[in-house]
Design a protein around this motif. Structure first.
Motif, PDB file in Angstrom:
ATOM      1  N   UNK A 151      47.839  99.399 -52.067  1.00 55.30           N
ATOM      2  CA  UNK A 151      46.471  99.197 -52.556  1.00 55.30           C
ATOM      3  C   UNK A 151      46.288  97.791 -53.106  1.00 55.30           C
ATOM      4  N   UNK A 152      47.258  97.354 -53.884  1.00 56.45           N
ATOM      5  CA  UNK A 152      47.115  96.024 -54.483  1.00 56.45           C
ATOM      6  C   UNK A 152      47.174  94.947 -53.418  1.00 56.45           C
ATOM      7  N   UNK A 178      43.943  94.692 -51.840  1.00 59.68           N
ATOM      8  CA  UNK A 178      42.967  93.971 -52.679  1.00 59.68           C
ATOM      9  C   UNK A 178      43.139  92.456 -52.508  1.00 59.68           C
ATOM     10  N   UNK A 226      41.718  91.404 -49.137  1.00 61.22           N
ATOM     11  CA  UNK A 226      40.256  91.310 -49.096  1.00 61.22           C
ATOM     12  C   UNK A 226      39.802  89.884 -49.401  1.00 61.22           C
ATOM     13  N   UNK A 284      38.132  92.096 -37.896  1.00 62.17           N
ATOM     14  CA  UNK A 284      37.218  92.105 -39.043  1.00 62.17           C
ATOM     15  C   UNK A 284      36.656  93.505 -39.278  1.00 62.17           C
ATOM     16  N   UNK A 285      36.316  94.194 -38.178  1.00 63.42           N
ATOM     17  CA  UNK A 285      35.786  95.555 -38.310  1.00 63.42           C
ATOM     18  C   UNK A 285      36.840  96.473 -38.914  1.00 63.42           C
ATOM     19  N   UNK A 286      38.042  96.430 -38.347  1.00 61.08           N
ATOM     20  CA  UNK A 286      39.093  97.353 -38.791  1.00 61.08           C
ATOM     21  C   UNK A 286      39.523  97.060 -40.220  1.00 61.08           C
ATOM     22  N   UNK A 300      37.663  95.825 -42.531  1.00 61.76           N
ATOM     23  CA  UNK A 300      36.606  96.325 -43.416  1.00 61.76           C
ATOM     24  C   UNK A 300      36.805  97.826 -43.647  1.00 61.76           C
ATOM     25  N   UNK A 301      37.076  98.549 -42.561  1.00 61.61           N
ATOM     26  CA  UNK A 301      37.270  99.995 -42.707  1.00 61.61           C
ATOM     27  C   UNK A 301      38.494 100.269 -43.576  1.00 61.61           C
ATOM     28  N   UNK A 322      40.002  98.281 -45.896  1.00 59.80           N
ATOM     29  CA  UNK A 322      39.861  97.868 -47.290  1.00 59.80           C
ATOM     30  C   UNK A 322      38.935  98.788 -48.063  1.00 59.80           C
ATOM     31  N   UNK A 323      37.891  99.267 -47.377  1.00 59.10           N
ATOM     32  CA  UNK A 323      36.893 100.059 -48.083  1.00 59.10           C
ATOM     33  C   UNK A 323      37.056 101.551 -47.830  1.00 59.10           C
ATOM     34  N   UNK A 324      38.130 101.915 -47.148  1.00 58.65           N
ATOM     35  CA  UNK A 324      38.305 103.322 -46.813  1.00 58.65           C
ATOM     36  C   UNK A 324      39.226 104.080 -47.747  1.00 58.65           C
ATOM     37  N   UNK A 325      39.833 103.395 -48.703  1.00 60.38           N
ATOM     38  CA  UNK A 325      40.842 104.026 -49.568  1.00 60.38           C
ATOM     39  C   UNK A 325      40.319 105.250 -50.292  1.00 60.38           C
ATOM     40  N   UNK A 326      39.067 105.195 -50.710  1.00 53.44           N
ATOM     41  CA  UNK A 326      38.567 106.228 -51.603  1.00 53.44           C
ATOM     42  C   UNK A 326      38.160 107.497 -50.881  1.00 53.44           C
TER      43      UNK A 326
END
Lengths: 346, 492
Positions: B63-64, B67, B70, B117-119, B121-122, B124-128
């Motif tokens: 996770x870190x 981050x 990103x 870039x698409x993947x 984004x998914x 980095x923002x998909x963790x939750x």
């Protein structure tokens, strides 16, 4: 094949105008959001809404450039030599904008957030203006093979109008999308906040378009004729209809369809320019056929694009779907188990 | 630098600023490339470990790292976009004449990059909100798209080194373009694999170096051990592989770009039994001052026997080859790269030996000191490798087909100097801010981990690693209530 690649460029420009344009528009509203306290909520929404997709949206520009130099190298060379300054300024704007936005997110201190925010917001205004001015310079026929860099190529009525229209359309797109994003994130007060701004931006767009008519009539005659007759006119009319539809859809609070109609408004306007400029890449000196690069390269460019559409298409659909369903969320401090340090604003 | 300026007196005045600007923007962008290409791979590996063994420490690390990814990826996109604009702003002559010959590689790169870039984004923002394994599987293609993007870029660069896939007409313009030949040029294979492995090694050593530093400062928990071991192992395995790839790349240069090889090795006259110079400086008259001279070695390295004939710089006219200064720069860059590479092999062997004997990290502080330096050393080799290939090609932008001076823009020098000045200031600010943000993240994480240790919960991840957040500990500054609005600034 050359025609096909030329249309690919127009489509890629339309995609950049819509996808990248929405982000530039968000930056525009960030600029006008007011002081740190008053602008806190709109800025929070802008950060949230843009974050997952702005990098993807930015890549369209790279794609436009590559299609240009591979498909029509002589046109690429002519454009970059004649319009050196606005393109250089757009490049600098790209740096400020991207870095400003990317660095503002993980920053906690207010003073630093202000600096990054200012860089992001101001360059969101300048970059679309200069890119619009470049298109205006091309459309007015001021760029030909061998034209040297001069202020006239981009500081002229058509370029000025194109630059302002670019800013207005990004503001329009940005406001429409943010209004619907506000509802998605449950920030009901911001729905009306951005709805109002979408209407204002559309009004500005209409006024600018009306002013542009007489101003560009003699300055960019070839494209002007194309836009006021034939398929070009049809696209302009359709674009206008979509714009009006957006206004009405927003009135009925139909946010889903309003985004589609807003995108159609801008995309159709770009297509109209494409139709109006046929068969020229650089009116009225260089046609698509004259500028076309090696036949085999164009063919391969088509093949590569086809394969890429098959690969990228589903991924793009996935990211926008996940985004609109609210499945994409940034990592928070809790996720990375970060602690606050003295001086943080929380 | 001065002698370069003198040499350029006969060339257009805008050539120097244009070249400096390209060099500066590329040199900075290339420092981010290893992380764009290889950090996703290392993160996905750590992520796999976390999910597979249900290991909260590995998941926290992943996770870190994501981050960090990103911020890094965003800066990389920005500097990369600038480069593609600079092709037109600085070298319109090259793009105008050769764009359709070697542009298709860029086409591949653009789409691959788009997909990345698409993947990303998914990811980095998909963790939750995504299911753990769905999330992981969506990240798996990331390293492949990165490799594909590198394919496009290296295809274009290797074409500039060994241009082919066209014939020249009477006016000297390329016709009969053969795209496949233009992509798969003789230098492509050696350059591509050498580059790709360099990126993975660099990312591995840099990330491991961060935890090695922590280890040296006494933070010897499982978190630091794992954060060190996974990336360091990846890099250590690749180090000997890179040695052979580098050697084959140098041999390819010897065969396909003999003049560049002569510059890299300071060979003045074509000869057999050529000595190898370790460092040293080439003088205008062809003599070499300083450095260590090892008889016969260059011929042996190039062709495995002392009688191998090595082409010298004088085989072509003075105006068609790198100047003495440029040759010295390429030579030093090459030697520094080779030296650091060899030292890193020793480090990798040290690690392998201890691991084989004790199944554990080496207890030696010196090992960790070296490991902490390896990342910085790798970044230097990346710069050196790039300098070797670019300066060694001078004065050609397209090897023996177009000079740099023919490709440069007609924009006058003051304009480009001004832009260079702005770019340098801007980049310095952006990179300083980038580093400041990373250091700040590190501090916040370290404070949090220290806080956990004090409270006696050794497990740094107190929350569930996936799914909606539970109740946050009240002492966390910046924590927001549950729901979609989870970051700061959203209070209403």
């Amino acid at each position: 094949m050359a025609d096909l690649v030329a249309w690919l460029i127009v489509l890629a420009i339309a995609a950049y105008a819509c996808a990248g344009g929405t982000d530039y528009g968000a930056g525009f509203w960030d600029l006008l959001a007011g002081g740190a306290e008053r602008g806190k909520r709109p800025r929070w929404l802008i950060d949230h809404a843009m974050a997952p997709v702005w990098e993807v949206n930015n890549v369209w520009l790279i794609f436009v450039l590559i299609l240009m130099w591979t498909g029509f190298p002589s046109m690429f060379q002519a454009v970059f030599e004649a319009l050196w300054l606005p393109l250089a300024l757009a490049a600098l704007g790209q740096v400020l904008r991207g870095a400003g936005f990317a660095l503002r997110k993980p920053t906690r201190r207010l003073a630093q957030r202000r600096v990054y925010g200012a860089a992001f917001a101001i360059s969101s205004l300048l970059t679309p203006f200069f890119l619009g001015a470049v298109l205006g310079g091309i459309a007015s026929g001021r760029v030909a093979v061998g034209t040297t860099a001069s202020a006239d190529a981009w500081a002229n009525p058509t370029s000025l109008m194109a630059g302002l229209l670019a800013i207005a359309s990004t503001a329009f797109l940005g406001a429409v999308f943010l209004s619907s994003d506000a509802r998605r994130f449950g920030a009901d007060d911001l729905v009306d906040y951005f709805r109002l701004r979408a209407w204002a931006a559309f009004a500005a767009l209409v006024v600018l378009a009306l002013v542009a008519l007489p101003v560009t009539r003699d300055d960019a005659r070839y494209v002007w004729d194309g836009l006021t007759g034939g398929l070009g006119l049809l696209m302009v009319v359709l674009s206008g209809v979509c714009g009006l539809a957006t206004v009405l859809l927003l009135l009925r609070r139909l946010h889903g369809p309003s985004r589609w109609s807003a995108v159609a408004t801008v995309a159709l306007a770009v297509l109209a320019w494409g139709f109006a400029q046929r068969p020229y890449l650089l009116p009225t000196s260089l046609t698509v056929d004259q500028a076309a690069g090696a036949a085999q390269s164009l063919r391969w460019l088509g093949i590569v694009t086809l394969i890429a559409v098959v690969l990228v298409g589903p991924a793009l659909v996935l990211v926008y779907r996940l985004d609109t369903q609210g499945r994409l969320e940034p990592l928070t401090d809790a996720d990375t188990a970060a602690a606050g340090t003295p001086g943080d604003d929380g | 630098m001065l002698s370069i300026a003198v040499q350029l007196a006969s060339t257009p005045p805008q050539l120097l600023p244009a070249r400096e600007q390209m060099a500066f923007t590329l040199a900075t962008h290339i420092l981010l490339v290893p992380f764009g290409v290889a950090l996703p791979f290392i993160t996905v590996l750590m992520h796999y470990r976390g999910l597979r063994r249900n290991d909260p420490v590995a998941l926290l690390l992943a996770r870190r790292w994501s981050a960090v990814m990103a911020v890094q990826f965003a800066i990389g996109i920005v500097t990369g976009t600038v480069l593609s604009l600079e092709f037109g702003l600085l070298w319109p002559g090259m793009m105008g004449r050769w764009g359709d010959v070697f542009g298709v590689g860029f086409g591949v790169e653009a789409w691959a990059f788009f997909l990345e870039a698409v993947l990303i984004a998914i990811y980095l923002y998909g963790w939750r909100r995504l299911k753990p394994w769905t999330h992981w599987w969506l990240a798996v293609p990331l390293p492949l798209t990165a490799a594909l993007g590198a394919f496009g870029i290296i295809a274009a660069n290797s074409w500039m080194n060994t241009p082919q896939g066209f014939t020249l007409d009477a006016q000297g313009n390329p016709v009969d373009v053969d795209v496949r030949q233009a992509i798969f040029t003789p230098m492509f294979g050696p350059q591509y694999w050498h580059f790709l492995v360099a990126m993975f090694m660099t990312a591995g050593y840099v990330v491991a170096g961060v935890y090695a530093t922590g280890w040296l400062r006494g933070r010897r928990d499982r978190y630091h051990k794992l954060g060190f071991t996974v990336p360091f192992t990846v890099a250590a395995i690749l180090t000997p592989v890179q040695f052979f790839l580098g050697d084959s790349a140098a041999r390819a240069v010897f065969n396909k770009q003999p003049v560049k090889f002569a510059a890299m090795e300071l060979v003045w006259d074509t000869d057999t039994h050529v000595p190898e110079y370790v460092f040293g400086r080439l003088n205008e008259d062809g003599t070499v001052s300083g450095g260590i001279k090892i008889p016969q070695l260059d011929s042996i390295l190039a062709g495995f026997k002392p009688s191998t004939e090595v082409t010298g710089l004088t085989s072509v006219a003075a105006s068609d080859r790198p100047t003495a200064t440029q040759a010295t720069i390429a030579h030093w860059a090459f030697d520094i790269m080779a030296t650091i590479g060899s030292v890193l092999i020793l480090l990798a062997l040290w690690y392998a030996w201890i691991w084989w004997r004790h199944r554990d990290l080496p207890p030696n502080r010196w090992f960790f000191r070296c490991a902490a330096l390896a990342g910085a050393a790798c970044l230097i080799t990346v710069e050196c490798g790039w300098i070797t290939t670019e300066v060694g090609r001078q004065p050609w932008i397209v090897y023996f087909d177009m000079r740099v001076s023919e490709a440069v823009t007609s924009t006058r020098a003051p304009g480009i100097w001004t832009m260079l000045g702005i770019v340098v200031v801007l980049y310095a600010a952006v990179f300083a801010a980038f580093l400041a943000v990373l250091l700040k993240m590190r501090t916040r994480w370290r404070l949090a981990d220290a806080g956990e240790a004090v409270r006696g919960t050794l497990d740094p991840e107190t929350d569930t690693p996936y799914g909606p957040r539970g109740q946050r500990p009240p002492d966390r500054v910046g924590a927001a209530p549950d729901g979609p609005d989870t970051t700061s600034g959203g209070d209403r």
